[in-house]
Design a protein around this motif. Structure first.
Motif, short mmCIF file in Angstrom:
data_model
loop_
_atom_site.label_atom_id
_atom_site.label_comp_id
_atom_site.label_asym_id
_atom_site.label_seq_id
_atom_site.Cartn_x
_atom_site.Cartn_y
_atom_site.Cartn_z
N PRO A 287 0.88 -1.26 0.08
CA PRO A 287 0.07 0.00 0.00
C PRO A 287 0.72 1.34 -0.07
CG PRO A 287 -1.00 -1.64 1.56
CD PRO A 287 0.38 -2.13 1.10
N ALA A 288 2.07 1.14 0.62
CA ALA A 288 2.86 2.51 0.54
C ALA A 288 3.26 2.92 -0.79
CB ALA A 288 4.13 2.10 1.05
N LEU A 289 2.96 2.18 -1.84
CA LEU A 289 3.49 2.39 -3.28
C LEU A 289 2.19 2.88 -4.03
CD1 LEU A 289 6.12 0.01 -4.39
CD2 LEU A 289 6.37 2.01 -2.95
N ASN A 290 0.99 3.00 -3.56
CA ASN A 290 -0.20 3.18 -4.07
C ASN A 290 -0.10 4.85 -4.74
OD1 ASN A 290 -1.30 0.98 -3.57
ND2 ASN A 290 -2.58 1.76 -1.64
N GLY A 291 -0.59 4.95 -5.99
CA GLY A 291 -0.46 6.02 -6.54
C GLY A 291 0.67 6.30 -7.49
#
Length: 451
Positions: A287-291
């Motif tokens: 999730p830390a790499l979302n976007g």
């Protein structure tokens, strides 16, 4: 057994037939591709008349000649030789295998004629009674020449030097994928040093980035080899290596995302593919790499699993709602893969054994990637005019209607500058694969890819 295993060493004839069924390649397209490629080659030949002396030298001694192979294999090894005796033996062996005199008569440029005459004279010396007296001069001259050759293909010995040297191209709109030296850490000390090298490269490149969008078609990035940041990146240690490498790669990816630049996981030997895909998925779904769409990997077209691997990667991108980059290359470990398959008495090879079959695989893979630009950003690496022409045709014919949007070409630093200068006129981003490190370490790495 994974879904890809059935393709790993499949019969080459069957693999080719499957590719031919997939590829959309009508006769009228073949003719148009050839004509456009010929126009591109003619343009490059005209531009070559303005080329530097060093580029003319490389063109005269291309890799299709015995002389070119002798020079490049000499470059691959000489700078790593530790003693004069071995260096003398290597130079003697390489200079003695080729006919340098024929280039004295055939070369158009007077300085190339003189260089060829010097090589021919060196061959005479190393095979004569005056060898003992002449070898020190020849050895030092050859060392100097190999370092000059290294300057053509190595962007810089540090990131600061690489950025400074690459500024001319970035000012013209070109992108870079910086490749830090790091082939095969043997100890944790090596792995930690390489990891810090990658981390430093990301920060330096990131601080120079002027586009915070994270769009891989607008920003430069860094390439990382998993074997450089873990000393046990082998199948036998996969239970520990996969989570440890996932953690390390995620740390690098978070820094890349912070600065809005790209991070590409390089491809290595075929037996590491399953591990690398598991590590890649572990990182891409975090999730830390979302976007951020700048995370990607390299895919080797010479592998028989290349096309089904693309299908698998597209499914993972859909599953995790994460667009990824895929750098398509032909592959740089062919000799090693063939030798391993022979030693292990495999029923067939994991790579195609004929260049034409690898080219076919590359075409099919490029076509599939271009059709999936909703989920992937294709980064298509080639120096072949016919392949470039084919990609342009595939892009124009793509049902999505995207044409030249949503993908980039990639070339090696020191190669294809004139050709891609022409290609860039249609507005497709061009990324340059820029090696960074010491000549004696990086030149062998590049030569293996050239050969």
């Amino acid at each position: 057994m994974t879904a890809l295993d059935q393709y790993k060493c499949m019969d080459e004839k069957q693999a080719v037939e499957a590719l031919l069924e997939t590829l959309i390649y009508p006769q009228e397209m073949k003719v148009s591709i050839r004509n456009e490629a010929e126009d591109l080659v003619q343009f490059v030949r005209k531009e070559n008349k303005k080329a530097s002396l060093l580029n003319k030298f490389i063109q005269e001694y291309d890799l299709s000649s015995a002389e070119g192979l002798a020079l490049m294999t000499l470059a691959e090894a000489l700078l790593r030789v530790p003693d004069d005796f071995t260096a003398n033996a290597l130079i003697t062996d390489r200079l003695s295998t080729a006919e340098w005199n024929k280039h004295v008569g055939s070369a158009d440029d007077i300085w190339i004629k003189i260089s060829s005459l010097g090589l021919a004279t060196s061959k005479t010396v190393v095979n004569s009674m005056v060898k003992r007296l002449g070898m020190p001069v020849i050895r030092e001259t050859t060392f100097a020449a190999m370092k000059v050759l290294g300057n053509v293909f190595v962007l810089g010995q540090s990131m600061e030097e690489a950025l400074k040297r690459g500024k001319k191209m970035t000012d013209q709109g070109y992108l870079y994928s910086y490749d830090m030296l790091g082939e095969g850490a043997r100890t944790w000390e090596d792995a930690d040093r390489y990891f810090e090298s990658y981390m430093g490269a990301l920060k330096i490149a990131g601080e120079q980035n002027k586009d915070s969008s994270g769009n891989p078609l607008k920003t430069s990035g860094v390439s990382v080899k998993l074997s450089a940041i873990h000393p046990k990146y082998h199948y036998a240690y996969k239970k520990k290596a996969i989570p440890e490498l996932s953690e390390r790669l995620l740390k690098l990816a978070k820094v890349a995302k912070k600065y809005g630049i790209g991070l590409t996981m390089d491809a290595e030997e075929v037996d590491r593919l399953e591990m690398s895909i598991e590590i890649f998925e572990n990182v891409m779904k975090d999730p830390a790499l979302n976007g951020w769409d700048g995370f990607g990997l390299a895919l080797q077209a010479y592998q028989k699993r290349a096309l089904p691997l693309i299908d698998l990667l597209i499914e993972k991108a859909k599953q995790h709602d994460q667009k990824i980059c895929i750098r398509l290359v032909k592959g740089a470990y062919w000799d090693t893969e063939v030798k391993h398959a022979q030693l292990e008495a495999r029923a067939d090879y994991p790579v195609f054994t004929r260049k034409v079959n690898t080219d076919l695989s590359y075409f099919a893979c490029a076509q599939k990637l271009l059709a999936a630009r909703e989920y992937v950003t294709p980064m298509l690496a080639t120096h072949n005019a016919h392949t470039i022409s084919a990609i342009l045709h595939f892009a124009r014919a793509c049902p999505s209607g995207l044409k030249y949007d949503g993908f980039a070409f990639q070339r090696l630093h020191g190669m294809g500058e004139d050709m891609y200068g022409k290609v860039a006129e249609v507005g497709i981003p061009i990324s340059i694969y820029g090696p960074v490190g010491n000549h004696k370490d990086l030149l062998p790495y590049l030569v293996r890819r050239l050969l």
